[in-house]
Design an enzyme around this catalytic site. Structure first.
Site, short mmCIF file in Angstrom:
data_model
loop_
_atom_site.label_atom_id
_atom_site.label_comp_id
_atom_site.label_asym_id
_atom_site.label_seq_id
_atom_site.Cartn_x
_atom_site.Cartn_y
_atom_site.Cartn_z
N ARG A 1 -78.55 -175.07 -79.87
CA ARG A 1 -77.42 -175.50 -79.43
C ARG A 1 -76.63 -174.42 -79.12
NH1 ARG A 1 -80.45 -178.85 -78.40
NH2 ARG A 1 -80.37 -181.24 -78.93
N ARG B 1 -54.74 -172.86 -63.43
CA ARG B 1 -55.98 -172.62 -64.31
C ARG B 1 -57.10 -172.47 -63.65
NH1 ARG B 1 -54.13 -172.14 -69.46
NH2 ARG B 1 -52.66 -173.73 -70.08
N PRO C 1 -66.33 -181.75 -77.76
CA PRO C 1 -67.28 -181.54 -78.78
C PRO C 1 -68.90 -181.48 -78.30
CG PRO C 1 -66.47 -183.88 -78.67
CD PRO C 1 -65.64 -183.15 -77.54
N GLY C 2 -69.26 -181.92 -77.23
CA GLY C 2 -70.54 -181.44 -76.62
C GLY C 2 -70.68 -180.02 -76.49
N LEU D 1 -52.93 -171.13 -78.02
CA LEU D 1 -54.10 -170.79 -78.90
C LEU D 1 -53.69 -170.77 -80.21
CD1 LEU D 1 -56.09 -168.30 -76.58
CD2 LEU D 1 -56.86 -170.66 -77.15
N GLU E 1 -42.81 -170.66 -73.73
CA GLU E 1 -43.22 -171.38 -72.37
C GLU E 1 -42.11 -172.34 -71.71
OE1 GLU E 1 -48.08 -171.69 -72.59
OE2 GLU E 1 -46.75 -173.63 -72.48
N GLU F 1 -45.11 -171.55 -79.13
CA GLU F 1 -45.37 -171.95 -77.53
C GLU F 1 -44.12 -172.69 -76.70
OE1 GLU F 1 -47.92 -170.73 -76.20
OE2 GLU F 1 -48.86 -169.84 -77.90
N GLU G 1 -48.55 -167.57 -66.54
CA GLU G 1 -47.08 -167.97 -67.20
C GLU G 1 -46.15 -167.71 -66.34
OE1 GLU G 1 -46.92 -167.02 -71.22
OE2 GLU G 1 -48.37 -168.50 -71.97
N ALA H 1 -48.15 -175.49 -74.56
CA ALA H 1 -49.36 -175.56 -75.38
C ALA H 1 -49.89 -174.08 -75.54
CB ALA H 1 -50.75 -176.27 -74.73
#
Length: 218
Positions: free
Chosen positions: A51, A78, A129-130, A92, A111, A107, A159, A90
């Site tokens: 995987r 994006r 999640p996949g 990381l 921002e 953040e 930004e 938002a």
């Protein structure tokens, strides 16, 4: 007709559980600046599979509500989807050992030039999640004040062109359901806020609520 949600008259809890399978091998295919593409050899008991997924440090988002029940959304480009998306503040979780709420507050200041006095955990989720292990916590932030002018962050790159807009929470939810808003933290966070508000905000958790899904950094 049974819907599978009850056994012997008792409700069955729907709870995700930690259930790791044995990893026989791990390989970094591409090492990136923020996250890596990796391949695991996984024993599923009945078979062994490979995987590939993105190993991600995790992230936080902030549903910011003012005294008029308006939510703050930011329009930001994006590149992977070639679109400008309306999103909550938002970022990381790329500072080792930093509490999630501290990262979210940073953040929000960088921002949106805002500070919030009241913080709660609104909702947690995995983004994809996949395909990656990114865990994301969405906070609810209220009781706002501006960042002093001399302490404001200088925004760069994508930004730099951020556009801020206050939208009523109901209008934001309607935009999500119309398919006009696609950022996952906006979709999840706005709908979670509407649901929590309808229940008198009793679902809110402390800002430092346990978050075992967050990736542990080395």
């Amino acid at each position: 007709m049974s819907d599978g949600t009850q056994v012997s008259g008792s409700p069955v809890a729907v709870v995700d559980v930690l259930a790791p399978r044995q990893v026989l091998g791990h390989e970094v295919l591409v090492e990136g600046r923020i996250f890596d593409l990796v391949r695991d050899e996984v024993d599923l008991d009945h078979t062994v599979v490979h995987r590939e997924y993105v190993d991600h440090p995790g992230a936080v988002a902030v549903i910011v509500l003012d005294e008029d029940d308006r939510v703050l959304l930011l329009k930001q480009y994006r590149h992977p989807v070639r679109r400008e998306l309306w999103e909550p503040p938002a970022g990381l979780l790329d500072v080792a050992g930093e509490p999630a709420q501290v990262g979210a507050a940073r953040e929000l200041a960088e921002e949106a030039d805002l500070v919030a006095r009241t913080w709660h955990t609104l909702v947690d989720y995995y983004t994809t999640p996949g395909g990656n292990n990114e865990a994301l916590r969405v906070f609810l932030a209220r009781d706002l004040s501006p960042v002093p002018d001399d302490q404001r962050h200088v925004r760069e790159d994508e930004e730099r062109d951020i556009e801020l807009r206050w939208v009523s929470l109901d209008d934001a939810a309607a935009a999500v359901l119309r398919g006009d808003v696609h950022n996952p933290s906006a979709v999840v966070g706005v709908l979670a806020a509407v649901t929590s508000r309808a229940g008198g905000w009793t679902s809110l958790r402390p800002a430092d609520a346990p978050w075992p899904e967050r990736r542990q950094q080395a």
